[in-house]
Design a protein around this motif. Structure first.
Motif, PDB file in Angstrom:
ATOM      1  N   LYS A 195       0.833  -1.203   0.000  1.00 35.34           N
ATOM      2  CA  LYS A 195       0.000   0.000   0.000  1.00 35.34           C
ATOM      3  C   LYS A 195       0.869   1.255   0.000  1.00 35.34           C
ATOM      4  O   LYS A 195       0.569   2.233  -0.706  1.00 35.34           O
ATOM      5  CB  LYS A 195      -0.927  -0.007   1.214  1.00 35.34           C
ATOM      6  N   ASN A 196       1.944   1.241   0.767  1.00 35.92           N
ATOM      7  CA  ASN A 196       2.858   2.392   0.780  1.00 35.92           C
ATOM      8  C   ASN A 196       3.456   2.624  -0.597  1.00 35.92           C
ATOM      9  O   ASN A 196       3.615   3.775  -1.041  1.00 35.92           O
ATOM     10  CB  ASN A 196       3.970   2.167   1.804  1.00 35.92           C
ATOM     11  N   TYR A 197       3.809   1.555  -1.307  1.00 33.96           N
ATOM     12  CA  TYR A 197       4.375   1.701  -2.643  1.00 33.96           C
ATOM     13  C   TYR A 197       3.340   2.249  -3.614  1.00 33.96           C
ATOM     14  O   TYR A 197       3.654   3.119  -4.442  1.00 33.96           O
ATOM     15  CB  TYR A 197       4.910   0.353  -3.138  1.00 33.96           C
ATOM     16  N   PHE A 198       2.110   1.766  -3.523  1.00 31.27           N
ATOM     17  CA  PHE A 198       1.066   2.270  -4.415  1.00 31.27           C
ATOM     18  C   PHE A 198       0.792   3.747  -4.148  1.00 31.27           C
ATOM     19  O   PHE A 198       0.587   4.533  -5.088  1.00 31.27           O
ATOM     20  CB  PHE A 198      -0.219   1.459  -4.244  1.00 31.27           C
ATOM     21  N   GLU A 199       0.811   4.127  -2.891  1.00 33.60           N
ATOM     22  CA  GLU A 199       0.611   5.545  -2.561  1.00 33.60           C
ATOM     23  C   GLU A 199       1.767   6.394  -3.080  1.00 33.60           C
ATOM     24  O   GLU A 199       1.556   7.550  -3.486  1.00 33.60           O
ATOM     25  CB  GLU A 199       0.449   5.697  -1.053  1.00 33.60           C
ATOM     26  N   ALA A 200       2.977   5.834  -3.083  1.00 35.13           N
ATOM     27  CA  ALA A 200       4.120   6.556  -3.649  1.00 35.13           C
ATOM     28  C   ALA A 200       3.946   6.750  -5.150  1.00 35.13           C
ATOM     29  O   ALA A 200       4.325   7.799  -5.705  1.00 35.13           O
ATOM     30  CB  ALA A 200       5.414   5.797  -3.356  1.00 35.13           C
ATOM     31  N   VAL A 201       3.393   5.759  -5.829  1.00 33.03           N
ATOM     32  CA  VAL A 201       3.095   5.893  -7.265  1.00 33.03           C
ATOM     33  C   VAL A 201       2.138   7.056  -7.489  1.00 33.03           C
ATOM     34  O   VAL A 201       2.346   7.900  -8.379  1.00 33.03           O
ATOM     35  CB  VAL A 201       2.491   4.582  -7.822  1.00 33.03           C
ATOM     36  N   ILE A 202       1.078   7.110  -6.695  1.00 29.83           N
ATOM     37  CA  ILE A 202       0.085   8.168  -6.839  1.00 29.83           C
ATOM     38  C   ILE A 202       0.702   9.537  -6.577  1.00 29.83           C
ATOM     39  O   ILE A 202       0.414  10.520  -7.283  1.00 29.83           O
ATOM     40  CB  ILE A 202      -1.107   7.906  -5.898  1.00 29.83           C
ATOM     41  N   LYS A 203       1.574   9.623  -5.588  1.00 25.61           N
ATOM     42  CA  LYS A 203       2.245  10.890  -5.290  1.00 25.61           C
ATOM     43  C   LYS A 203       3.058  11.374  -6.486  1.00 25.61           C
ATOM     44  O   LYS A 203       3.002  12.566  -6.849  1.00 25.61           O
ATOM     45  CB  LYS A 203       3.154  10.711  -4.073  1.00 25.61           C
ATOM     46  N   GLU A 204       3.803  10.464  -7.128  1.00 30.56           N
ATOM     47  CA  GLU A 204       4.591  10.871  -8.294  1.00 30.56           C
ATOM     48  C   GLU A 204       3.680  11.246  -9.455  1.00 30.56           C
ATOM     49  O   GLU A 204       3.973  12.181 -10.214  1.00 30.56           O
ATOM     50  CB  GLU A 204       5.548   9.751  -8.699  1.00 30.56           C
ATOM     51  N   TRP A 205       2.577  10.527  -9.626  1.00 28.32           N
ATOM     52  CA  TRP A 205       1.632  10.835 -10.698  1.00 28.32           C
ATOM     53  C   TRP A 205       1.033  12.232 -10.492  1.00 28.32           C
ATOM     54  O   TRP A 205       0.942  13.020 -11.451  1.00 28.32           O
ATOM     55  CB  TRP A 205       0.527   9.787 -10.739  1.00 28.32           C
ATOM     56  N   VAL A 257      -0.055   7.092 -17.146  1.00 33.62           N
ATOM     57  CA  VAL A 257      -1.495   7.134 -16.873  1.00 33.62           C
ATOM     58  C   VAL A 257      -1.983   5.766 -16.393  1.00 33.62           C
ATOM     59  O   VAL A 257      -2.718   5.653 -15.405  1.00 33.62           O
ATOM     60  CB  VAL A 257      -2.277   7.572 -18.124  1.00 33.62           C
ATOM     61  N   LEU A 258      -1.572   4.708 -17.089  1.00 35.36           N
ATOM     62  CA  LEU A 258      -2.026   3.362 -16.726  1.00 35.36           C
ATOM     63  C   LEU A 258      -1.401   2.891 -15.416  1.00 35.36           C
ATOM     64  O   LEU A 258      -2.035   2.157 -14.651  1.00 35.36           O
ATOM     65  CB  LEU A 258      -1.709   2.387 -17.857  1.00 35.36           C
ATOM     66  N   MET A 259      -0.165   3.298 -15.148  1.00 37.18           N
ATOM     67  CA  MET A 259       0.441   2.946 -13.860  1.00 37.18           C
ATOM     68  C   MET A 259      -0.296   3.642 -12.718  1.00 37.18           C
ATOM     69  O   MET A 259      -0.542   3.045 -11.665  1.00 37.18           O
ATOM     70  CB  MET A 259       1.919   3.307 -13.848  1.00 37.18           C
ATOM     71  N   ALA A 260      -0.657   4.910 -12.914  1.00 37.81           N
ATOM     72  CA  ALA A 260      -1.420   5.619 -11.890  1.00 37.81           C
ATOM     73  C   ALA A 260      -2.775   4.955 -11.687  1.00 37.81           C
ATOM     74  O   ALA A 260      -3.246   4.797 -10.543  1.00 37.81           O
ATOM     75  CB  ALA A 260      -1.601   7.082 -12.293  1.00 37.81           C
ATOM     76  N   ALA A 261      -3.413   4.555 -12.780  1.00 39.25           N
ATOM     77  CA  ALA A 261      -4.711   3.884 -12.687  1.00 39.25           C
ATOM     78  C   ALA A 261      -4.597   2.616 -11.841  1.00 39.25           C
ATOM     79  O   ALA A 261      -5.456   2.332 -10.987  1.00 39.25           O
ATOM     80  CB  ALA A 261      -5.228   3.554 -14.087  1.00 39.25           C
ATOM     81  N   GLU A 262      -3.541   1.847 -12.064  1.00 44.98           N
ATOM     82  CA  GLU A 262      -3.333   0.620 -11.293  1.00 44.98           C
ATOM     83  C   GLU A 262      -3.182   0.928  -9.804  1.00 44.98           C
ATOM     84  O   GLU A 262      -3.755   0.229  -8.951  1.00 44.98           O
ATOM     85  CB  GLU A 262      -2.105  -0.104 -11.817  1.00 44.98           C
ATOM     86  N   ALA A 263      -2.410   1.958  -9.499  1.00 47.65           N
ATOM     87  CA  ALA A 263      -2.186   2.303  -8.090  1.00 47.65           C
ATOM     88  C   ALA A 263      -3.476   2.763  -7.422  1.00 47.65           C
ATOM     89  O   ALA A 263      -3.755   2.409  -6.266  1.00 47.65           O
ATOM     90  CB  ALA A 263      -1.110   3.382  -7.988  1.00 47.65           C
ATOM     91  N   TYR A 264      -4.273   3.551  -8.136  1.00 47.95           N
ATOM     92  CA  TYR A 264      -5.559   3.972  -7.573  1.00 47.95           C
ATOM     93  C   TYR A 264      -6.445   2.763  -7.293  1.00 47.95           C
ATOM     94  O   TYR A 264      -7.095   2.669  -6.244  1.00 47.95           O
ATOM     95  CB  TYR A 264      -6.270   4.932  -8.530  1.00 47.95           C
ATOM     96  N   ASN A 265      -6.485   1.818  -8.218  1.00 46.39           N
ATOM     97  CA  ASN A 265      -7.324   0.638  -8.015  1.00 46.39           C
ATOM     98  C   ASN A 265      -6.874  -0.161  -6.796  1.00 46.39           C
ATOM     99  O   ASN A 265      -7.697  -0.636  -6.010  1.00 46.39           O
ATOM    100  CB  ASN A 265      -7.284  -0.251  -9.255  1.00 46.39           C
TER     101      ASN A 265
END
Length: 588
Positions: free
Chosen positions: A244-254, A423-431
């Motif tokens: 979850k921390n990694y996915f949130e880091a993805v969203i932060k960069e996006w 865009v698709l990486m951010a979408a994955e992290a949001y999901n």
């Protein structure tokens, strides 16, 4: 007009190991302590890192079968060759020469980066000089990019941020990949702060801050996913909290990338985006970074084979025809699994709806017509069946200007980082963090750009399930998050095919073996539809089962607990005592 990075490496310092017995240094050798005295020489040192990537032994050619070992495309022919075919079909061993070349070039690049970073940061005015800091940011970006390659390809590998300054420190033990990931992230955090913005860089061949953020997104997603554990020979991934921390880091960069307000889908559309690569036109609106190639007046040092190995087949002109009016040849070693053409969305009358189909999928060859003295497209049934003319179409000789420096080599760039991927990486992290509504919005932004129908609950089954596609029993889709994962599985294939991400997506999702087997099974049971061939005779003559068994074999050859990683080259095992003779699982 394309402005290539200048490959003026004649003045580059020697940064490998040199013998202590030399009494006279070679003319290309420069002492590290006296070389880094100007911004110009600091830049030259970073050009030396780029040079390792921009060679046929790495991204110019040998990396391609690392990409072509997925469920979409592969190297034509399955006879063992010790190089590209074996890699593509999971037949490789520790003696594979192309794997060895990737290993060698990557470590040469890391060592050059280590020299450059340490030396630039030691320059007297570094702390006050923003130009030096930007140059250092490029070096750190490149070190991170190459280190990420090493982790994806080989897992736990020898790694150090100190340069090799003598024979005494050439043998290094493995470093746990988590430590390497931490260094990659540290380098990219520095790079995103010190690289210029997309608006400011002179060329898409120079990484910008958006490129660093996008690479960070990819690193976090890969780190959150599955990888092969050497001890257990099982796929493992981090605990849910860490993920979850990694996915949130993805969203932060996006969110930071989006806030910059510059990068977006290419304004002239998907097809022109890829024509630009072949036409040598640079634009970093969507291509956040491109690895540059240049035929160099016939020399091969920095030439690539993009559009010749992985584009439609092109016959060389015959009859001693001159070069100025004709295309160079394309050997077309890579072919696409033929059913992918029907997987793209079409209109009711069979016409193209998803414009990516006719960009990505080419079912013709360009043959030499001796009677007319022209190179012309050929769709004949004999060509389709005998030569398997279904090729990646994103890079093409026909889109290039007539003439060539070398019949096989090109100056076509490779873009490893694109806005659509972000865009698709951010979408994955949001999901994966519970915001599936935002995930659908982003995924559908990519589809709308392509002219495809946005995915919804109402059309999910008709667009993403059999008989339109084949079902994916290994991805549960009983809830909206699962439906999104299924959609992402297909969408990343439609959007990013042949660009080097597919295999590593499947691996981090933990479904590489299942995906290869599903593709193999579908291929062997596939019956061409009425719109997939030119003539009834071609349909009658086509033997899908025979084709599959003799050409696409990845689903049969892949071994779980082994083929998730490449072997460390045998020469390295034999020469590096710190490895204790231990290779990756299955290659002992």
């Amino acid at each position: 007009m394309k402005n290539k990075i200048i490959y003026a490496l004649g003045a580059m310092m020697l940064i490998g190991v040199t013998s202590c017995d030399l009494t006279e240094k070679p003319s290309s050798f420069y002492e590290k302590d006296t070389y880094f005295v100007t911004e110009g020489k600091a830049r030259m040192a970073v050009v030396g890192i780029y040079d390792c990537l921009e060679t046929t032994d790495y991204y110019g050619q040998n990396i391609m079968p690392f990409f072509g070992s997925d469920d979409m495309f592969m190297v034509r022919g399955t006879g063992s060759d010790g190089t590209r075919r074996d890699i593509s079909h999971y037949l490789y061993n520790a003696s594979n020469t192309w794997i060895a070349s990737i290993w060698k070039c990557a470590y040469q690049a890391v060592d050059r980066a280590n020299v450059a970073i340490a030396s630039i940061e030691a320059m007297p005015d570094f702390a006050e000089n923003e130009n030096l800091q930007e140059i250092d940011g490029q070096a750190r970006f490149l070190r991170a990019y190459i280190a990420f390659d090493l982790v994806k390809f080989f897992g736990d590998v020898p790694f150090s941020t100190e340069y090799t300054n003598g024979f005494g420190n050439t043998s290094k033990p493995r470093t746990d990949r988590e430590q390497i990931y931490s260094q990659i992230i540290e380098d990219l955090d520095y790079a995103k702060t010190h690289l210029k913005s997309g608006r400011e860089v002179a060329s898409s061949e120079i990484p910008c801050s958006g490129a660093a953020r996008t690479l960070l997104m990819r690193v976090y997603l890969q780190r959150a996913g599955y990888s092969l554990d050497r001890s257990s020979r099982q796929l493992t991934r981090p605990d849910d909290t860490t993920r979850k921390n990694y996915f949130e880091a993805v969203i932060k960069e996006w969110e930071a990338l989006k806030a910059e307000g510059y990068h977006n889908f290419y304004a002239s559309g998907y097809e022109q985006l890829f024509k630009n690569y072949s036409q040598l036109t640079l634009n970093n609106q969507e291509s956040l970074w491109e690895i540059a190639f240049e035929p160099n007046q016939g020399l091969k040092d920095n030439a690539g084979v993009w559009a010749t190995y992985n584009g439609p087949l092109v016959d060389a002109p015959g009859n001693n025809a001159g070069t100025s009016s004709y295309m160079g040849r394309a050997n077309a070693f890579f072919v696409v699994l033929p059913y992918w053409k029907s997987f793209y969305e079409s209109n009711a009358d069979g016409s193209v709806k998803d414009i990516r189909r006719d960009v990505n999928f080419v079912d013709y060859a360009i043959k030499w017509n001796a009677n007319k003295a022209v190179q012309e497209k050929s769709h004949t049934s004999a060509d389709i069946n005998k030569n398997l003319n279904r090729y990646p179409g994103k890079w093409r000789r026909e889109w290039m200007a007539p003439g060539w420096v070398d019949p096989n080599n090109t100056g076509v760039n490779y873009a490893p980082l694109r806005y659509a991927d972000a865009v698709l990486m951010a979408a994955e992290a949001y999901n994966e963090t519970g915001n599936t509504t935002e995930a659908w919005k982003l995924l559908n932004d990519v589809r709308v750009r392509a002219g495809a129908t946005p995915i919804s609950t109402a059309n999910y089954s008709s667009l993403l399930k059999a008989p339109k596609l084949y079902d994916l029993p290994f991805i549960p889709d009983g809830d909206d998050a699962g439906k999104f994962r299924t959609a992402l599985y297909w969408e990343r294939a439609f959007e990013l095919c042949y660009e080097g991400q597919r295999k590593y997506d499947l691996l981090r999702w933990g479904i590489l073996q299942a995906s290869l087997k599903a593709a193999q099974s579908y291929m062997e049971s596939w019956i061409p539809g009425p719109d997939e061939y030119i003539t009834d005779a071609a349909r009658k003559d086509w033997d899908a089962v025979k084709w599959a068994k003799s050409n696409y074999v990845a689903g049969h050859k892949f071994t779980a607990g082994k083929h998730e990683l490449y072997p460390i080259p045998l020469t390295e095992i034999q020469s590096n005592a710190a490895l204790n003779g231990e290779n990756n699982p299955g290659f002992e």
